[in-house]
Design a protein around this motif. Structure first.
Motif, short mmCIF file in Angstrom:
data_model
loop_
_atom_site.label_atom_id
_atom_site.label_comp_id
_atom_site.label_asym_id
_atom_site.label_seq_id
_atom_site.Cartn_x
_atom_site.Cartn_y
_atom_site.Cartn_z
N PRO B 29 0.83 -1.21 0.00
CA PRO B 29 0.00 0.00 0.00
C PRO B 29 0.86 1.26 0.00
N LYS B 30 0.44 2.25 -0.73
CA LYS B 30 1.09 3.57 -0.85
C LYS B 30 2.46 3.52 -1.51
N GLU B 31 2.79 2.37 -2.06
CA GLU B 31 4.08 2.26 -2.70
C GLU B 31 3.97 2.68 -4.17
N VAL B 32 5.05 3.30 -4.67
CA VAL B 32 5.12 3.60 -6.10
C VAL B 32 6.21 2.72 -6.70
N VAL B 33 5.79 1.82 -7.58
CA VAL B 33 6.74 0.88 -8.16
C VAL B 33 6.82 1.13 -9.67
N CYS B 34 8.04 1.30 -10.16
CA CYS B 34 8.23 1.48 -11.59
C CYS B 34 8.77 0.20 -12.20
N LEU B 35 8.23 -0.10 -13.38
CA LEU B 35 8.64 -1.29 -14.11
C LEU B 35 9.35 -0.79 -15.36
N ILE B 36 10.67 -1.05 -15.42
CA ILE B 36 11.40 -0.57 -16.59
C ILE B 36 11.98 -1.75 -17.37
N GLY B 37 12.38 -1.46 -18.58
CA GLY B 37 12.92 -2.51 -19.44
C GLY B 37 12.80 -2.06 -20.88
N ARG B 38 13.52 -2.76 -21.74
CA ARG B 38 13.49 -2.38 -23.15
C ARG B 38 12.12 -2.65 -23.76
N SER B 39 11.88 -2.06 -24.91
CA SER B 39 10.66 -2.38 -25.65
C SER B 39 10.65 -3.87 -25.96
N GLY B 40 9.50 -4.50 -25.76
CA GLY B 40 9.39 -5.91 -26.04
C GLY B 40 9.85 -6.80 -24.90
N SER B 41 10.16 -6.19 -23.75
CA SER B 41 10.61 -7.00 -22.62
C SER B 41 9.43 -7.65 -21.89
N VAL B 217 13.17 -4.39 -12.88
CA VAL B 217 13.72 -4.41 -14.24
C VAL B 217 13.33 -5.72 -14.91
N LEU B 218 12.71 -5.57 -16.07
CA LEU B 218 12.24 -6.73 -16.81
C LEU B 218 13.06 -6.86 -18.08
N SER B 219 13.51 -8.10 -18.38
CA SER B 219 14.23 -8.31 -19.62
C SER B 219 13.81 -9.64 -20.21
N GLU B 220 13.31 -9.61 -21.42
CA GLU B 220 12.84 -10.80 -22.12
C GLU B 220 11.95 -11.68 -21.25
N GLY B 221 11.00 -11.02 -20.59
CA GLY B 221 9.99 -11.76 -19.83
C GLY B 221 10.44 -12.24 -18.48
N VAL B 222 11.64 -11.83 -18.05
CA VAL B 222 12.14 -12.25 -16.74
C VAL B 222 12.43 -11.03 -15.89
N PHE B 233 19.94 2.68 -10.13
CA PHE B 233 20.54 3.65 -11.04
C PHE B 233 22.03 3.86 -10.79
N ASN B 234 22.45 3.71 -9.53
CA ASN B 234 23.87 3.98 -9.25
C ASN B 234 24.72 2.72 -9.15
N ASN B 235 24.06 1.63 -8.82
CA ASN B 235 24.85 0.43 -8.59
C ASN B 235 24.11 -0.81 -9.09
N PRO B 236 23.76 -0.83 -10.38
CA PRO B 236 23.01 -1.98 -10.90
C PRO B 236 23.85 -3.25 -10.86
N LYS B 237 23.23 -4.35 -10.44
CA LYS B 237 24.01 -5.57 -10.28
C LYS B 237 23.96 -6.44 -11.53
N ASP B 238 22.74 -6.58 -12.07
CA ASP B 238 22.59 -7.44 -13.25
C ASP B 238 23.15 -6.74 -14.48
N ARG B 239 23.78 -7.52 -15.37
CA ARG B 239 24.40 -6.85 -16.53
C ARG B 239 23.35 -6.28 -17.48
N ARG B 240 22.13 -6.87 -17.51
CA ARG B 240 21.08 -6.33 -18.38
C ARG B 240 20.59 -4.98 -17.84
N THR B 241 20.51 -4.88 -16.51
CA THR B 241 20.17 -3.59 -15.92
C THR B 241 21.27 -2.58 -16.21
N GLN B 242 22.51 -3.02 -16.08
CA GLN B 242 23.64 -2.13 -16.36
C GLN B 242 23.55 -1.58 -17.78
N ALA B 243 23.23 -2.47 -18.75
CA ALA B 243 23.12 -2.03 -20.15
C ALA B 243 22.01 -1.00 -20.31
#
Lengths: 286, 258
Positions: B29-41, B217-222, B233-243
């Motif tokens: 509740p009251k949370e703002v969650v953003c879902l990011i990822g490339r087009s088609g993810s 962060v969503l990438s290819e359905g995962v 934004f400052n310390n992304p761990k996954d390489r797809r997030t880094q990209a």
């Protein structure tokens, strides 16, 4: 450019810009075209009137004989024939009303995924489009009584015309329904509407709006097709009245000319109304 | 407190193509969650599965305690889906305002038709929500006379008028001219500050970084990474997030924002 140049240009071309001049030239061309069309129309009308003027004689070596109309007969029967206009308009309005309802239901049925409903609708359209309108009219007047079903003349005519036009007009509504985007449906569902609410509040109103100009065209066609109903002799509309008086006194030419003028006038009037409606819709606030 | 949205093991197939793979997530509740990822993810599809505009192929969707299993059929399932839709408000990329209704009628439509509210009360609710998005003045206009930004703000008011438990935003600024994006984001930021629960699919990295409580962060359905915006934004761990973040930074530095 110094002031002398400017003065010269104004003297030569006036203060209008190039764009103004071009626009005016376009307007002039358009106006010229329209004037020519009107003149040609008037010329053809005059020729037609001349053709029916009854002039008979020779002018400078040419002998001219045009069609003679019995104006005595026309005067005597004008009121009787004109009395059919109301019937013609009434039958057309009732029939188009029935046709709109049938066409909308059919169009909805044809996008349904319930097999029997889809089947009924396509069957209806196929049957009606596969047989002549003339036959369908006789079916309601002459064939049904054989089965013990006798409909009042007007209603038999309305039923026949309405059923026929409904089948053809379902195509208009189908186009109207498919003109409403998928996003509209999704927006309706997303705020919690049921499918029925979505159709009734969002999809059908937009489809109807889309369909209004073509419905106007169909109505104008209906005005003239309603003449077919006269063949049965039970509805005393324009065509029936004109053939009745024409046959009775062997004045078919005069009688048909009268009816033709009335049909033409009605078509012109309703076309104008329809044209205005169309321009208003296309500006489209709604 | 219980989650507003809880998704467990969500799968979605389009034919043989799997576009969502075992997605699980929660929104508090009251949370703002953003879902990011490339087009088609698959991020839009994920959002659309929550209110069943797309029928999920597998998994469980739970909205405000209401559990719906994927692949259900029949009247009971339809009823559950209907209730889920009442609890969620949706804002579309293409606005989808009803063109045959005025602005205020658009906003009233849900309360009047769906909730059977009387018109007087619905007008008040509509006006209140138009006020919230700053569109009171356009109350009696028709949508085709408005700019994209104005349309989208009205679409937000329309969703809010149903008083949903959570707002779903499907790329709300992607169809807008660049100069109109700001006004819509400002409205969304205000909603976030007012404590509206929001799940936002977006390409607006600035919004994700500044307004959201959590970024997925969503990438290819995962779902490849999840964390607070600072970390993503400052310390992304996954390489797809880094990209993804790297490309965002490059775009920002390039002279052409597009």
């Amino acid at each position: 450019m110094d002031s002398m140049d400017t003065k010269e240009i104004i003297e030569q071309y006036g203060t209008k810009s190039q764009a103004d001049l071009m626009y005016e030239a376009q307007l002039r061309a358009k106006w010229k075209f329209r004037t020519n069309v009107v003149i040609s129309w008037v010329a053809m009308l005059i020729f037609l009137l001349f053709l029916f003027s009854g002039i008979n004689g020779s002018f400078g070596g040419f002998s001219i004989k045009t069609i003679h109309l019995d104006f005595q007969f026309i005067r005597e029967n004008l009121a009787f024939v004109a009395g059919g206009i109301a019937q013609t308009i009434l039958i057309s309005f009732l029939s188009i009303g029935l046709a709109i309802i049938l066409a909308l239901l059919t169009a909805l049925g044809r996008i349904s995924n319930i097999p029997p409903i889809y089947a009924i609708c396509t069957f209806y359209v196929s049957l009606i489009r596969g047989t002549p309108l003339y036959l369908q009219i006789f079916f309601f007047f002459l064939a049904l009584p054989q089965l013990g079903i006798v409909l009042p003349g007007l209603w038999a005519g309305v039923l026949a015309l309405g059923l026929n036009y409904g089948a053809y007009m379902s195509e208009i509504f189908r186009a109207g329904l498919s003109s409403v985007s998928k996003g509209q449906r999704e927006a309706a569902l997303a705020i919690g509407m049921t499918s029925a609410q979505m159709m009734g509040r969002i999809v059908v109103p937009q489809a109807l709006r889309f369909a209004i100009p073509p419905i106007g065209n169909e109505f104008i066609a209906m005005l003239k097709d309603s003449a077919l109903v006269s063949a049965t002799g039970f509805v005393h509309e324009l065509m029936w009245r004109s053939t009745k008086v024409g046959r009775a006194s062997f004045r078919n030419l005069e009688a048909l000319v009268m009816a033709a003028i009335f049909y033409w006038a009605m078509t012109l009037i309703f076309s104008t109304v329809q044209g205005q409606m169309e321009t208003r819709m296309s500006k489209g606030d709604r | 407190m219980a989650s507003i949205i809880r998704i467990s093991n969500l799968d979605k197939f389009f034919g043989r193509l799997q576009v969502l793979k075992q997605i699980s997530l929660e929104v508090e509740p009251k949370e703002v969650v953003c879902l990011i990822g490339r087009s088609g993810s698959g991020k839009s599809t994920l959002l659309r599965c929550i209110n069943f505009l797309e029928e999920p192929s597998g998994g469980i969707i739970e909205v405000d305690g209401l559990q719906v299993k994927a692949g259900g059929k029949g009247k009971q399932h339809r009823q559950l889906v209907h209730e889920v839709r009442l609890k969620t408000g949706m804002v579309f990329q293409e606005f989808n305002l009803f063109p045959h209704m005025s602005v205020v009628e658009n906003v009233m439509e849900g309360p009047v038709t769906v909730k059977k509210m009387d018109r007087g009360k619905a007008v008040k609710i509509a006006e209140m929500n138009l006020e919230r998005v700053g569109m009171s003045e356009k109350r009696d206009e028709y949508p085709n006379r408005l700019s994209g930004g104005q349309k989208q703000r009205i679409a937000i008011a329309r969703a809010l008028a149903m008083e949903p438990k959570v707002m779903l935003f499907d790329e709300p600024t992607s169809a807008l001219d660049p100069e109109l994006i700001g006004e819509v984001l400002a409205v969304m930021k205000k909603l976030a500050e007012d404590g509206t629960t929001m799940l936002v699919v977006t390409h607006e990295m600035g919004f994700a970084r500044d307004v959201s409580d959590r970024v997925l962060v969503l990438s290819e359905g995962v779902l490849v990474e999840e964390g607070d915006p600072e970390q993503i934004f400052n310390n992304p761990k996954d390489r797809r997030t880094q990209a993804l973040i790297e490309r965002y930074r490059m775009d920002r530095q390039s002279p052409n924002p597009n």
